[in-house]
Design a protein around this motif. Structure first.
Motif, PDB file in Angstrom:
ATOM      1  N   THR A 152       0.838  -1.191   0.000  1.00 38.33           N
ATOM      2  CA  THR A 152       0.000   0.000   0.000  1.00 38.33           C
ATOM      3  C   THR A 152       0.877   1.246   0.000  1.00 38.33           C
ATOM      4  N   ASP A 178     -12.028   0.723  -3.234  1.00 38.89           N
ATOM      5  CA  ASP A 178     -12.129  -0.703  -2.936  1.00 38.89           C
ATOM      6  C   ASP A 178     -12.843  -0.921  -1.604  1.00 38.89           C
ATOM      7  N   PRO A 179     -13.721  -1.913  -1.494  1.00 36.42           N
ATOM      8  CA  PRO A 179     -14.408  -2.169  -0.228  1.00 36.42           C
ATOM      9  C   PRO A 179     -13.453  -2.469   0.919  1.00 36.42           C
ATOM     10  N   THR A 180     -12.297  -3.032   0.590  1.00 29.12           N
ATOM     11  CA  THR A 180     -11.313  -3.377   1.625  1.00 29.12           C
ATOM     12  C   THR A 180     -10.396  -2.215   1.971  1.00 29.12           C
ATOM     13  N   GLY A 181     -10.572  -1.071   1.314  1.00 28.39           N
ATOM     14  CA  GLY A 181      -9.748   0.086   1.626  1.00 28.39           C
ATOM     15  C   GLY A 181      -8.567   0.210   0.682  1.00 28.39           C
ATOM     16  N   GLU A 182      -7.449   0.664   1.223  1.00 27.41           N
ATOM     17  CA  GLU A 182      -6.276   0.971   0.418  1.00 27.41           C
ATOM     18  C   GLU A 182      -5.752  -0.267  -0.310  1.00 27.41           C
ATOM     19  N   ARG A 183      -5.494  -0.122  -1.599  1.00 24.81           N
ATOM     20  CA  ARG A 183      -5.023  -1.232  -2.431  1.00 24.81           C
ATOM     21  C   ARG A 183      -3.492  -1.279  -2.460  1.00 24.81           C
TER      22      ARG A 183
END
Length: 396
Positions: free
Chosen positions: A93, A376-381
């Motif tokens: 990230t 993204d639903p999970t946050g930082e890519r």
């Protein structure tokens, strides 16, 4: 310190930048930061250092939200490409990449940078040069670069090297970007085994005396290929030789290896895809870049350069998207027009979508915060690399 500009009534809807330019293209952005109400109806500005401001722009009608790092490169600020690993492969990230910079670098903020490959995973699609070291070599697209003689620039660079022996010369076209049909050099910065076809065209070059990986020239001995010659270690180099040139390097030859980047060898580079602005004009191909999905409304990360005389400002914009009711994102053209309205004369599109991230170090606590809202639903890519802003005076 935070400065808030009260909302103006909106004068127009998207396309939102065609009619009015409060900041004249070619004029450096000013403090306090002022833009047309056609662009944004709310602006908040934070002072991150004497040279760096962070602006939050909100357009509630569109709707979109953007974060813009405004960096005065003539003051105590510079930039660094950050891979986060010693080799071209791998992802992390933007927050982690920024966190890995040493305290002495005085890292202030970072944005995600280049598009990246999935095979090998995490390799930037264009040159990643970090503190003068070529980790991934040039690709086909333009890049954003920096060094002290030129300052910031958007341009292309290419490899122009050679391996010369008593049997002839192999003209090198790639460096740390192996391809079966192009002569190239691979050093330990590549960090991943060669694929099967490329491997069959590789010969090993052992240095006669120890050679630094970022040295432009050195003398080597050509060794017979071995089964282990798929991954480079230390100061050994692999030479990829297309079949038509194979007779020019023979096992046992002493060769001179020259590695050059032309027209110059920058200190820092990250790649992008899509030239947004050229001489304050929206790029001619901005509506043709990529497919329809790429051209449409998306989260965006982009970099603009505003130059007045010898002074430069870097504008790093992250626009949230894919979040109806909060921020729908921008097209490439709208991104270009946003940077144009902020005073940039040149601009480049960086990786976007779920990769878009604006990370800022808190002045009071030193903690890193994700200031935008990744899609993204999970946050930082996890991304291939980042571009960091450093609070460094007097060069490095």
């Amino acid at each position: 310190m935070r400065i808030r500009s009260l909302a103006w009534p909106l004068l127009a809807v998207l396309p939102f930048l065609a009619a009015c330019r409060t900041l004249v293209p070619g004029r450096a952005p000013r403090f306090p930061f002022v833009v047309s109400p056609v662009v944004a109806d709310t602006i908040e500005t934070e002072v991150l250092s004497g040279a760096v401001r962070l602006h939050r722009l909100v357009n509630v009608k569109a709707p979109w939200r953007a974060w813009v790092l405004d960096v005065n490169m003539s003051a105590c600020a510079t930039v660094q490409a950050v891979k986060g690993e010693p080799t071209a492969v791998g992802r992390n990230t933007t927050s982690v990449l920024l966190s890995r910079l040493p305290a002495a670098s005085h890292a202030i903020a970072a944005v995600n940078a280049d598009f990246f490959l999935f095979a090998p995973l995490g390799v930037p699609t264009n040159a990643h040069i970090e503190r003068g070291t070529v980790i991934a070599g040039p690709g086909p697209n333009v890049l954003l670069g920096y060094d002290a003689p030129r300052g910031l620039f958007i341009d292309s660079i290419r490899v122009s090297g050679a391996v010369t022996s008593a049997h002839g010369t192999v003209n090198v076209q790639n460096w740390n970007r192996p391809a079966a049909n192009r002569a190239g050099l691979v050093d330990a910065r590549w960090g991943v085994p060669l694929d099967t076809l490329v491997r069959t065209r590789a010969v090993r070059l052992d240095p006669i005396v120890p050679v630094r990986q970022d040295t432009s020239a050195g003398r080597y001995v050509v060794r017979a290929a071995r089964r282990g010659d798929t991954l480079v270690f230390g100061d050994t180099v692999l030479l990829i030789v297309p079949p038509a040139q194979r007779a020019r390097v023979v096992a046992g030859d002493t060769v001179m290896v020259q590695r050059r980047l032309t027209p110059y060898w920058p200190r820092e580079t990250v790649g992008g895809r899509g030239v947004l602005l050229i001489d304050s004009v929206v790029g001619a191909d901005v509506d043709k870049e990529g497919n329809a999905g790429f051209q449409g409304l998306n989260p965006r990360t982009a970099a603009g350069i505003a130059t007045v005389g010898t002074s430069q400002r870097l504008l790093l914009a992250v626009i949230d998207g894919r979040q109806p009711g909060y921020s729908v994102g921008m097209t490439l053209r709208q991104t270009a027009e946003l940077l144009q309205s902020l005073g940039a004369q040149r601009a480049i599109n960086l990786d976007g979508g779920g990769s878009s991230a604006m990370i800022v170090r808190d002045n009071a606590t030193g903690a890193l915060r994700v200031r935008n809202k990744p899609s993204d639903p999970t946050g930082e890519r996890q991304v291939g690399n980042a571009l960091a802003v450093l609070g460094v005076c007097g060069g490095r």
